[in-house]
Design a protein around this motif. Structure first.
Motif, PDB file in Angstrom:
ATOM      1  N   LEU A  20       8.401 -31.643 -19.010  1.00  0.00           N
ATOM      2  CA  LEU A  20       8.380 -30.756 -17.851  1.00  0.00           C
ATOM      3  C   LEU A  20       7.836 -29.367 -18.198  1.00  0.00           C
ATOM      4  O   LEU A  20       7.307 -28.672 -17.334  1.00  0.00           O
ATOM      5  CB  LEU A  20       9.782 -30.626 -17.247  1.00  0.00           C
ATOM      6  CG  LEU A  20      10.322 -31.891 -16.576  1.00  0.00           C
ATOM      7  CD1 LEU A  20      11.776 -31.694 -16.168  1.00  0.00           C
ATOM      8  CD2 LEU A  20       9.468 -32.270 -15.381  1.00  0.00           C
ATOM      9  N   LEU A  21       7.956 -28.962 -19.441  1.00  0.00           N
ATOM     10  CA  LEU A  21       7.376 -27.689 -19.880  1.00  0.00           C
ATOM     11  C   LEU A  21       5.947 -27.853 -20.382  1.00  0.00           C
ATOM     12  O   LEU A  21       5.103 -26.980 -20.176  1.00  0.00           O
ATOM     13  CB  LEU A  21       8.219 -27.080 -21.004  1.00  0.00           C
ATOM     14  CG  LEU A  21       9.547 -26.474 -20.633  1.00  0.00           C
ATOM     15  CD1 LEU A  21      10.328 -26.123 -21.895  1.00  0.00           C
ATOM     16  CD2 LEU A  21       9.360 -25.247 -19.776  1.00  0.00           C
ATOM     17  N   GLY A  22       5.687 -28.957 -21.056  1.00  0.00           N
ATOM     18  CA  GLY A  22       4.390 -29.154 -21.693  1.00  0.00           C
ATOM     19  C   GLY A  22       3.251 -29.366 -20.722  1.00  0.00           C
ATOM     20  O   GLY A  22       2.148 -28.838 -20.921  1.00  0.00           O
ATOM     21  N   ALA A  47       5.104 -21.919 -23.064  1.00  0.00           N
ATOM     22  CA  ALA A  47       5.654 -23.189 -22.579  1.00  0.00           C
ATOM     23  C   ALA A  47       5.400 -24.311 -23.587  1.00  0.00           C
ATOM     24  O   ALA A  47       6.293 -25.115 -23.874  1.00  0.00           O
ATOM     25  CB  ALA A  47       5.058 -23.535 -21.221  1.00  0.00           C
ATOM     26  N   LEU A  48       4.191 -24.357 -24.132  1.00  0.00           N
ATOM     27  CA  LEU A  48       3.872 -25.395 -25.127  1.00  0.00           C
ATOM     28  C   LEU A  48       4.670 -25.210 -26.414  1.00  0.00           C
ATOM     29  O   LEU A  48       5.103 -26.184 -27.028  1.00  0.00           O
ATOM     30  CB  LEU A  48       2.385 -25.390 -25.441  1.00  0.00           C
ATOM     31  CG  LEU A  48       1.492 -26.092 -24.440  1.00  0.00           C
ATOM     32  CD1 LEU A  48       0.028 -25.909 -24.808  1.00  0.00           C
ATOM     33  CD2 LEU A  48       1.830 -27.558 -24.368  1.00  0.00           C
ATOM     34  N   GLY A  49       4.857 -23.972 -26.820  1.00  0.00           N
ATOM     35  CA  GLY A  49       5.638 -23.702 -28.031  1.00  0.00           C
ATOM     36  C   GLY A  49       7.064 -24.196 -27.911  1.00  0.00           C
ATOM     37  O   GLY A  49       7.587 -24.865 -28.815  1.00  0.00           O
ATOM     38  N   TYR A  50       7.697 -23.911 -26.781  1.00  0.00           N
ATOM     39  CA  TYR A  50       9.072 -24.366 -26.593  1.00  0.00           C
ATOM     40  C   TYR A  50       9.125 -25.881 -26.419  1.00  0.00           C
ATOM     41  O   TYR A  50      10.044 -26.533 -26.906  1.00  0.00           O
ATOM     42  CB  TYR A  50       9.727 -23.650 -25.416  1.00  0.00           C
ATOM     43  CG  TYR A  50      11.228 -23.843 -25.390  1.00  0.00           C
ATOM     44  CD1 TYR A  50      12.003 -23.503 -26.488  1.00  0.00           C
ATOM     45  CD2 TYR A  50      11.859 -24.384 -24.286  1.00  0.00           C
ATOM     46  CE1 TYR A  50      13.372 -23.688 -26.483  1.00  0.00           C
ATOM     47  CE2 TYR A  50      13.234 -24.569 -24.271  1.00  0.00           C
ATOM     48  CZ  TYR A  50      13.985 -24.219 -25.370  1.00  0.00           C
ATOM     49  OH  TYR A  50      15.338 -24.420 -25.367  1.00  0.00           O
ATOM     50  N   ALA A  51       8.125 -26.453 -25.758  1.00  0.00           N
ATOM     51  CA  ALA A  51       8.077 -27.909 -25.606  1.00  0.00           C
ATOM     52  C   ALA A  51       7.973 -28.586 -26.979  1.00  0.00           C
ATOM     53  O   ALA A  51       8.666 -29.572 -27.239  1.00  0.00           O
ATOM     54  CB  ALA A  51       6.908 -28.313 -24.713  1.00  0.00           C
ATOM     55  N   PHE A  79      15.248 -18.224 -25.446  1.00  0.00           N
ATOM     56  CA  PHE A  79      15.137 -16.933 -24.765  1.00  0.00           C
ATOM     57  C   PHE A  79      13.928 -16.144 -25.256  1.00  0.00           C
ATOM     58  O   PHE A  79      13.302 -15.404 -24.498  1.00  0.00           O
ATOM     59  CB  PHE A  79      16.416 -16.106 -24.931  1.00  0.00           C
ATOM     60  CG  PHE A  79      17.516 -16.516 -24.005  1.00  0.00           C
ATOM     61  CD1 PHE A  79      17.298 -16.606 -22.639  1.00  0.00           C
ATOM     62  CD2 PHE A  79      18.770 -16.818 -24.492  1.00  0.00           C
ATOM     63  CE1 PHE A  79      18.304 -16.990 -21.780  1.00  0.00           C
ATOM     64  CE2 PHE A  79      19.797 -17.199 -23.649  1.00  0.00           C
ATOM     65  CZ  PHE A  79      19.559 -17.285 -22.285  1.00  0.00           C
ATOM     66  N   GLY A  80      13.575 -16.304 -26.527  1.00  0.00           N
ATOM     67  CA  GLY A  80      12.373 -15.657 -27.047  1.00  0.00           C
ATOM     68  C   GLY A  80      11.118 -16.190 -26.370  1.00  0.00           C
ATOM     69  O   GLY A  80      10.251 -15.418 -25.946  1.00  0.00           O
ATOM     70  N   PHE A  81      11.026 -17.511 -26.259  1.00  0.00           N
ATOM     71  CA  PHE A  81       9.877 -18.103 -25.574  1.00  0.00           C
ATOM     72  C   PHE A  81       9.863 -17.714 -24.095  1.00  0.00           C
ATOM     73  O   PHE A  81       8.803 -17.480 -23.523  1.00  0.00           O
ATOM     74  CB  PHE A  81       9.879 -19.627 -25.713  1.00  0.00           C
ATOM     75  CG  PHE A  81       9.317 -20.118 -27.018  1.00  0.00           C
ATOM     76  CD1 PHE A  81       7.970 -19.964 -27.316  1.00  0.00           C
ATOM     77  CD2 PHE A  81      10.126 -20.734 -27.947  1.00  0.00           C
ATOM     78  CE1 PHE A  81       7.442 -20.413 -28.510  1.00  0.00           C
ATOM     79  CE2 PHE A  81       9.615 -21.194 -29.145  1.00  0.00           C
ATOM     80  CZ  PHE A  81       8.274 -21.028 -29.426  1.00  0.00           C
ATOM     81  N   LEU A  82      11.037 -17.630 -23.481  1.00  0.00           N
ATOM     82  CA  LEU A  82      11.115 -17.219 -22.083  1.00  0.00           C
ATOM     83  C   LEU A  82      10.626 -15.783 -21.917  1.00  0.00           C
ATOM     84  O   LEU A  82       9.920 -15.460 -20.955  1.00  0.00           O
ATOM     85  CB  LEU A  82      12.548 -17.354 -21.558  1.00  0.00           C
ATOM     86  CG  LEU A  82      12.781 -16.942 -20.113  1.00  0.00           C
ATOM     87  CD1 LEU A  82      11.985 -17.826 -19.155  1.00  0.00           C
ATOM     88  CD2 LEU A  82      14.265 -16.991 -19.784  1.00  0.00           C
ATOM     89  N   SER A  83      10.962 -14.919 -22.853  1.00  0.00           N
ATOM     90  CA  SER A  83      10.497 -13.528 -22.799  1.00  0.00           C
ATOM     91  C   SER A  83       8.982 -13.446 -22.895  1.00  0.00           C
ATOM     92  O   SER A  83       8.336 -12.699 -22.143  1.00  0.00           O
ATOM     93  CB  SER A  83      11.120 -12.707 -23.939  1.00  0.00           C
ATOM     94  OG  SER A  83      12.509 -12.710 -23.837  1.00  0.00           O
ATOM     95  N   VAL A  84       8.408 -14.213 -23.810  1.00  0.00           N
ATOM     96  CA  VAL A  84       6.947 -14.239 -23.943  1.00  0.00           C
ATOM     97  C   VAL A  84       6.328 -14.783 -22.663  1.00  0.00           C
ATOM     98  O   VAL A  84       5.317 -14.266 -22.175  1.00  0.00           O
ATOM     99  CB  VAL A  84       6.528 -15.073 -25.177  1.00  0.00           C
ATOM    100  CG1 VAL A  84       5.023 -15.281 -25.214  1.00  0.00           C
ATOM    101  CG2 VAL A  84       7.012 -14.417 -26.449  1.00  0.00           C
ATOM    102  N   TYR A  85       6.942 -15.814 -22.090  1.00  0.00           N
ATOM    103  CA  TYR A  85       6.447 -16.396 -20.844  1.00  0.00           C
ATOM    104  C   TYR A  85       6.461 -15.356 -19.723  1.00  0.00           C
ATOM    105  O   TYR A  85       5.529 -15.268 -18.931  1.00  0.00           O
ATOM    106  CB  TYR A  85       7.298 -17.613 -20.458  1.00  0.00           C
ATOM    107  CG  TYR A  85       6.805 -18.327 -19.225  1.00  0.00           C
ATOM    108  CD1 TYR A  85       5.800 -19.270 -19.325  1.00  0.00           C
ATOM    109  CD2 TYR A  85       7.341 -18.054 -17.968  1.00  0.00           C
ATOM    110  CE1 TYR A  85       5.334 -19.934 -18.197  1.00  0.00           C
ATOM    111  CE2 TYR A  85       6.883 -18.704 -16.838  1.00  0.00           C
ATOM    112  CZ  TYR A  85       5.882 -19.648 -16.958  1.00  0.00           C
ATOM    113  OH  TYR A  85       5.417 -20.286 -15.847  1.00  0.00           O
ATOM    114  N   MET A  86       7.526 -14.565 -19.651  1.00  0.00           N
ATOM    115  CA  MET A  86       7.633 -13.542 -18.604  1.00  0.00           C
ATOM    116  C   MET A  86       6.567 -12.453 -18.771  1.00  0.00           C
ATOM    117  O   MET A  86       6.027 -11.952 -17.782  1.00  0.00           O
ATOM    118  CB  MET A  86       9.026 -12.907 -18.604  1.00  0.00           C
ATOM    119  CG  MET A  86      10.091 -13.813 -18.103  1.00  0.00           C
ATOM    120  SD  MET A  86       9.775 -14.232 -16.390  1.00  0.00           S
ATOM    121  CE  MET A  86      10.976 -15.468 -16.117  1.00  0.00           C
TER     122      MET A  86
END
Length: 95
Positions: A20-22, A47-51, A79-86
């Motif tokens: 769902l993220l990838g 998104a790909l990094g967290y996936a 949360f780190g990946f979410l911050s980068v995404y934001m």
């Protein structure tokens, strides 16, 4: 005394969330490259990094029965990946 049911990460759930993220991550990354949009590229990479991290964790759960990293560290990484995404989302919609 009865033991509470074991609650832990599930490999199948990790793979589902990774998909769902990838998929949107790939779409964002390709769209950002084609349109030269830095925000889309950042969103796609986050998104790909967290996936990929979730896939790694899921494979570890399947192989050993234990996650690749502790839940607290996984949460902080998420949360780190979410911050980068934001940040990417802001750049995507700011211009």
């Amino acid at each position: 005394m009865q033991q509470p049911p074991r609650r832990g990460p599930n490999a199948g759930t990790n793979f589902l969330i990774a998909a769902l993220l990838g998929i949107p991550g790939i779409i964002n990354l390709v769209g950002g490259i084609m349109r030269s949009g830095l925000g889309e590229i950042i969103c796609g990479l986050a998104a790909l990094g967290y996936a990929l991290l979730l896939v790694r964790d899921g494979l570890s759960i399947r192989k050993t029965g234990r996650p690749a990293m502790p839940q607290s560290r996984m949460l902080l990484t998420g949360f780190g990946f979410l911050s980068v995404y934001m940040v990417g989302l802001y750049l995507k919609h700011a211009g």
